[in-house]
Design a protein around this motif. Structure first.
Motif, mmCIF file in Angstrom:
data_model
loop_
_atom_site.group_PDB
_atom_site.id
_atom_site.type_symbol
_atom_site.label_atom_id
_atom_site.label_comp_id
_atom_site.label_asym_id
_atom_site.label_seq_id
_atom_site.Cartn_x
_atom_site.Cartn_y
_atom_site.Cartn_z
ATOM 1 N N ASP A 57 0.782 -1.248 0.000
ATOM 2 C CA ASP A 57 0.000 0.000 0.000
ATOM 3 C C ASP A 57 0.807 1.288 0.000
ATOM 4 O O ASP A 57 0.240 2.371 -0.037
ATOM 5 C CB ASP A 57 -1.018 -0.012 1.148
ATOM 6 N N GLY A 58 2.153 1.176 0.035
ATOM 7 C CA GLY A 58 2.976 2.385 -0.030
ATOM 8 C C GLY A 58 3.419 2.895 1.327
ATOM 9 O O GLY A 58 4.229 3.811 1.410
ATOM 10 N N THR A 59 2.889 2.293 2.409
ATOM 11 C CA THR A 59 3.302 2.721 3.751
ATOM 12 C C THR A 59 4.526 1.968 4.234
ATOM 13 O O THR A 59 5.145 2.363 5.219
ATOM 14 C CB THR A 59 2.184 2.457 4.784
ATOM 15 N N GLY A 60 4.848 0.850 3.570
ATOM 16 C CA GLY A 60 5.914 -0.024 4.058
ATOM 17 C C GLY A 60 5.361 -1.225 4.815
ATOM 18 O O GLY A 60 6.099 -2.152 5.143
ATOM 19 N N SER A 61 4.057 -1.237 5.087
ATOM 20 C CA SER A 61 3.434 -2.377 5.769
ATOM 21 C C SER A 61 3.466 -3.611 4.881
ATOM 22 O O SER A 61 3.455 -3.497 3.659
ATOM 23 C CB SER A 61 1.966 -2.074 6.100
ATOM 24 N N PRO A 62 3.468 -4.819 5.488
ATOM 25 C CA PRO A 62 3.441 -6.054 4.693
ATOM 26 C C PRO A 62 2.222 -6.108 3.773
ATOM 27 O O PRO A 62 1.159 -5.558 4.097
ATOM 28 C CB PRO A 62 3.357 -7.147 5.758
ATOM 29 N N TRP A 63 2.363 -6.793 2.648
ATOM 30 C CA TRP A 63 1.262 -6.859 1.680
ATOM 31 C C TRP A 63 0.066 -7.587 2.266
ATOM 32 O O TRP A 63 0.207 -8.405 3.179
ATOM 33 C CB TRP A 63 1.727 -7.504 0.373
ATOM 34 N N PHE A 64 -1.102 -7.301 1.734
ATOM 35 C CA PHE A 64 -2.331 -8.012 2.101
ATOM 36 C C PHE A 64 -3.151 -8.201 0.827
ATOM 37 O O PHE A 64 -3.008 -7.439 -0.132
ATOM 38 C CB PHE A 64 -3.131 -7.246 3.157
ATOM 39 N N ILE A 65 -3.995 -9.225 0.814
ATOM 40 C CA ILE A 65 -4.811 -9.463 -0.373
ATOM 41 C C ILE A 65 -6.123 -8.701 -0.237
ATOM 42 O O ILE A 65 -6.801 -8.786 0.793
ATOM 43 C CB ILE A 65 -5.064 -10.971 -0.565
ATOM 44 N N ALA A 66 -6.442 -7.917 -1.252
ATOM 45 C CA ALA A 66 -7.677 -7.127 -1.183
ATOM 46 C C ALA A 66 -8.143 -6.740 -2.580
ATOM 47 O O ALA A 66 -7.375 -6.798 -3.543
ATOM 48 C CB ALA A 66 -7.450 -5.856 -0.355
ATOM 49 N N ASP A 67 -9.402 -6.373 -2.670
ATOM 50 C CA ASP A 67 -9.949 -5.728 -3.861
ATOM 51 C C ASP A 67 -9.797 -4.219 -3.683
ATOM 52 O O ASP A 67 -9.877 -3.707 -2.568
ATOM 53 C CB ASP A 67 -11.446 -6.038 -4.025
ATOM 54 N N VAL A 68 -9.575 -3.535 -4.800
ATOM 55 C CA VAL A 68 -9.477 -2.073 -4.765
ATOM 56 C C VAL A 68 -10.568 -1.524 -5.671
ATOM 57 O O VAL A 68 -10.608 -1.840 -6.864
ATOM 58 C CB VAL A 68 -8.086 -1.595 -5.236
ATOM 59 N N GLY A 69 -11.478 -0.738 -5.108
ATOM 60 C CA GLY A 69 -12.598 -0.176 -5.873
ATOM 61 C C GLY A 69 -12.323 1.260 -6.263
ATOM 62 O O GLY A 69 -11.879 2.073 -5.451
ATOM 63 N N ILE A 70 -12.574 1.560 -7.542
ATOM 64 C CA ILE A 70 -12.290 2.902 -8.078
ATOM 65 C C ILE A 70 -13.575 3.491 -8.628
ATOM 66 O O ILE A 70 -14.337 2.816 -9.338
ATOM 67 C CB ILE A 70 -11.239 2.797 -9.201
ATOM 68 N N LYS A 71 -13.827 4.741 -8.291
ATOM 69 C CA LYS A 71 -14.960 5.474 -8.858
ATOM 70 C C LYS A 71 -14.423 6.809 -9.339
ATOM 71 O O LYS A 71 -13.775 7.523 -8.562
ATOM 72 C CB LYS A 71 -16.030 5.672 -7.777
ATOM 73 N N GLY A 72 -14.673 7.136 -10.599
ATOM 74 C CA GLY A 72 -14.097 8.386 -11.118
ATOM 75 C C GLY A 72 -12.589 8.322 -11.056
ATOM 76 O O GLY A 72 -11.993 7.345 -11.493
ATOM 77 N N ASP A 73 -11.990 9.351 -10.469
ATOM 78 C CA ASP A 73 -10.527 9.406 -10.441
ATOM 79 C C ASP A 73 -9.938 8.927 -9.120
ATOM 80 O O ASP A 73 -8.744 9.087 -8.890
ATOM 81 C CB ASP A 73 -10.064 10.838 -10.729
ATOM 82 N N ALA A 74 -10.789 8.341 -8.267
ATOM 83 C CA ALA A 74 -10.318 8.061 -6.906
ATOM 84 C C ALA A 74 -10.507 6.609 -6.488
ATOM 85 O O ALA A 74 -11.391 5.906 -6.988
ATOM 86 C CB ALA A 74 -11.046 8.966 -5.917
ATOM 87 N N ILE A 75 -9.667 6.176 -5.573
ATOM 88 C CA ILE A 75 -9.877 4.905 -4.883
ATOM 89 C C ILE A 75 -10.963 5.164 -3.845
ATOM 90 O O ILE A 75 -10.847 6.098 -3.045
ATOM 91 C CB ILE A 75 -8.581 4.443 -4.179
ATOM 92 N N VAL A 76 -12.038 4.372 -3.880
ATOM 93 C CA VAL A 76 -13.125 4.633 -2.931
ATOM 94 C C VAL A 76 -13.297 3.498 -1.939
ATOM 95 O O VAL A 76 -14.025 3.645 -0.950
ATOM 96 C CB VAL A 76 -14.459 4.934 -3.652
ATOM 97 N N ALA A 77 -12.662 2.357 -2.195
ATOM 98 C CA ALA A 77 -12.765 1.263 -1.232
ATOM 99 C C ALA A 77 -11.588 0.314 -1.396
ATOM 100 O O ALA A 77 -11.137 0.057 -2.508
ATOM 101 C CB ALA A 77 -14.076 0.499 -1.428
ATOM 102 N N VAL A 78 -11.074 -0.180 -0.263
ATOM 103 C CA VAL A 78 -10.063 -1.236 -0.266
ATOM 104 C C VAL A 78 -10.541 -2.236 0.775
ATOM 105 O O VAL A 78 -10.638 -1.909 1.954
ATOM 106 C CB VAL A 78 -8.671 -0.691 0.126
ATOM 107 N N ALA A 79 -10.918 -3.444 0.311
ATOM 108 C CA ALA A 79 -11.503 -4.405 1.246
ATOM 109 C C ALA A 79 -11.267 -5.814 0.722
ATOM 110 O O ALA A 79 -10.955 -6.015 -0.451
ATOM 111 C CB ALA A 79 -12.992 -4.144 1.411
#
Ligand SMILES: [Zn+2]
Length: 563
Positions: A57-79
């Motif tokens: 995710d860019g923070t340096g935290s270990p990876w996790f498996i998730a879906d990333v939802g995009i609406k328009g120009d933005a990420i609106v959900a990560v779950a």
């Protein structure tokens, strides 16, 4: 962030609609509710869902498996699982989903040869590496009229986001030309005004190129003074230091002093130690930086992952004093026997102990406008071709001859791998290319491969093959960390509320294919790249979309997230 979250919660309480925590999406739903209650239930929650990837995710935290939802120009959900009904689906199983990379030292400023973001807005060398934002005008360069430059970039419709520094060398040149003297008070005032105007027009801070003419002619006090102006307006200072060889420790001390006395964050850019005699000194440079940080100076580092640098022959090897007054004055000094002798002595010294790497083989010409056949040849090759002895003094002679003919850009192999790795591992180091976007004029010259390979090389060579960095730390150094350095509030992380700048790559395959011999080759292993929610690379193939935006430091400083 807070007000948006609150807005999201209020909205959820009223409508009991599915959780959506982005201001933009919440506003959309609120507007739709006002217009017609029923349509919102059928509207797809997302335009795009990236499914099942390993999110780094860019923070340096270990990876996790998730879906990333995009609406328009933005990420609106990560779950863990999102309802993708009606959305375009990107299957990212087995791939890494990371923030798009942010290049804090990019030579995307306007250049005479058109190898820039205006001439090459598709920026494919960046796109193939997953780079979604570049910051132009480092090393004290670029236009002093930032509004004009950024306007031209916007008109060219870049594929990726573009921001800029205001360059101290350009500012000094506009006021003093190539004069080798301190500024008079009135000149200093005019320089302050230019820096202020640059910051108002969107610069992320002041870049300095104290190694180059005319930045080199500025005393430290002048730089501190102008850096203070940038700092007062929320900018940072980033420096190509006065010296990266024998006097590198003094230069690091200067860079720290500019931050400490100027009251702003300060960055040693493309940090490296040049010249065999100086190899190993990164132990000391990093210690100086650690000591400064320990006492509260916000000093950071960026780096490109190669043991060779690149700049013009004139900038790299000709003493700065000889360049006072510009090219006509330099040519005059070369013609004058006394000054020519002095110049040759210093060029020889540079080849021996500094950027020349101790051997004419270590300086390789990248491109020469007056003789294309020289590209790719070292100074030793050229001497041999001309049946001249391959000695350092002969090479110095050749350098002066090259400058007289009109100059060349060159590559200098004079950096050690040990220093490179030590600097890369430092927690305050981010990755940056130091490269122009324009080289997509495929095949022109034999430039440094960093334009095509920097980010892919770190992920392939230094993460996967050598294990120097973890994947998470490397991604942090390319995304979340530079975003934080630039005060970009809504980029650099995979998180709801962020702009959808996303790189999706295969960690087992991502690699640089460019080499010093054959640099014009795109990186491989990056599958998809989104910029502001739109695909610019789809299944490894560039699209025709040009969703890049102009990023202005002033926007970030004045505007809350999402507005
Ligand atoms: Zn530089």
């Amino acid at each position: 962030m807070m007000s948006l979250h609150r807005q999201g919660r209020d909205h959820m309480r009223i409508s009991s609609a599915p959780s959506r925590r982005c201001g933009a999406a919440a506003a959309l739903v609120v507007a739709a509710l006002g217009a017609a209650q029923l349509t919102t239930a059928q509207a797809p929650a997302f335009d795009t869902v990236i499914q099942g990837g390993r999110v780094v995710d860019g923070t340096g935290s270990p990876w996790f498996i998730a879906d990333v939802g995009i609406k328009g120009d933005a990420i609106v959900a990560v779950a863990m699982r999102l309802d993708a009904a009606g959305a375009r689906i990107i299957d990212a199983r087995g791939l890494v989903v990371s923030p798009g990379f942010i290049d804090v030292h990019s030579h995307s400023e306007a250049r005479e040869n058109g190898e820039d973001m205006i001439g090459n807005p598709a920026a494919l060398n960046n796109v193939y590496q997953g780079v979604t934002t570049v910051i132009a005008s480092p090393d004290g360069g670029g236009s002093v009229n930032l509004a004009d430059y950024l306007g031209k970039v916007a008109a060219a419709r870049p594929a990726i986001n573009v921001g800029s520094f205001i360059g101290h060398g350009s500012v000094r040149d506009a006021v003093l030309g190539a004069a080798n003297r301190p500024a008079m008070p009135a000149e200093l005032d005019r320089m302050r005004d230019l820096v202020r105007a640059g910051m108002r027009d969107g610069a992320f801070g002041l870049s300095t190129g104290l190694f180059y003419v005319p930045g080199n002619f500025a005393p430290l006090d002048e730089v501190v003074d102008l850096a203070r102006v940038a700092g007062e307006m929320g900018g940072i200072h980033q420096s190509h230091m006065r010296d990266e060889a024998a006097r590198i420790l003094d230069s690091v001390r200067d860079t720290i002093a500019i931050g400490e006395r100027g009251g702003l964050p300060t960055q040693v850019t493309h940090h490296k130690v040049i010249g065999k005699a100086n190899w190993g000194r990164s132990v000391e440079t990093l210690r100086l930086i650690d000591e400064a940080r320990a006492r509260g100076v916000d000093v950071t580092i960026d780096q490109y992952p190669y043991t060779a640098s690149s700049t013009s022959i004139q900038g790299g090897l000709i003493p700065q004093w000889a360049q006072e007054g510009g090219r006509p004055a330099l040519l005059e000094r070369i013609r004058n026997e006394d000054s020519r002798r002095k110049i040759l002595t210093e060029v020889s010294r540079s080849i021996e102990t500094d950027r020349g790497g101790g051997d004419p083989r270590n300086v390789v010409l990248a491109s020469c406008s007056w003789d294309a056949s020289l590209a790719g040849k070292s100074l030793a090759d050229v001497l041999r071709d001309r049946q001249r002895p391959v000695t350092i003094d002969q090479a110095a002679d050749l350098v002066v001859e090259i400058v007289q003919k009109g100059g060349c850009s060159a590559i200098y192999h004079a950096i050690s791998e040990d220093d490179l790795v030590r600097i890369m591992k430092h927690p305050a180091t981010m990755i940056a290319s130091d490269a122009a976007p324009g080289i997509p004029k495929l095949g022109s010259g034999v430039p440094h491969p960093r334009a095509y390979g920097t980010f892919a090389r770190v992920l392939g060579l230094y993460v996967r093959d050598k294990g120097v960095l973890t994947l998470e730390d490397a991604v942090r150094k390319m995304s979340g960390y530079p975003a934080q350095r630039l005060s970009l509030p809504d980029r650099g992380l995979i998180r709801a509320g962020m702009k959808a700048d996303i790189s999706i790559f295969d960690p087992a395959r991502v690699a640089e294919t460019a080499t010093f011999e054959k640099p014009h080759q795109y990186a491989t292993g990056v599958a998809h790249v989104l910029v502001n929610g739109e695909l610019v690379l789809n299944a490894g193939t560039p699209t025709s979309a040009r969703p890049g935006r102009i990023l202005r430091g002033s926007d970030s400083r004045l505007r809350p997230v999402g507005r």
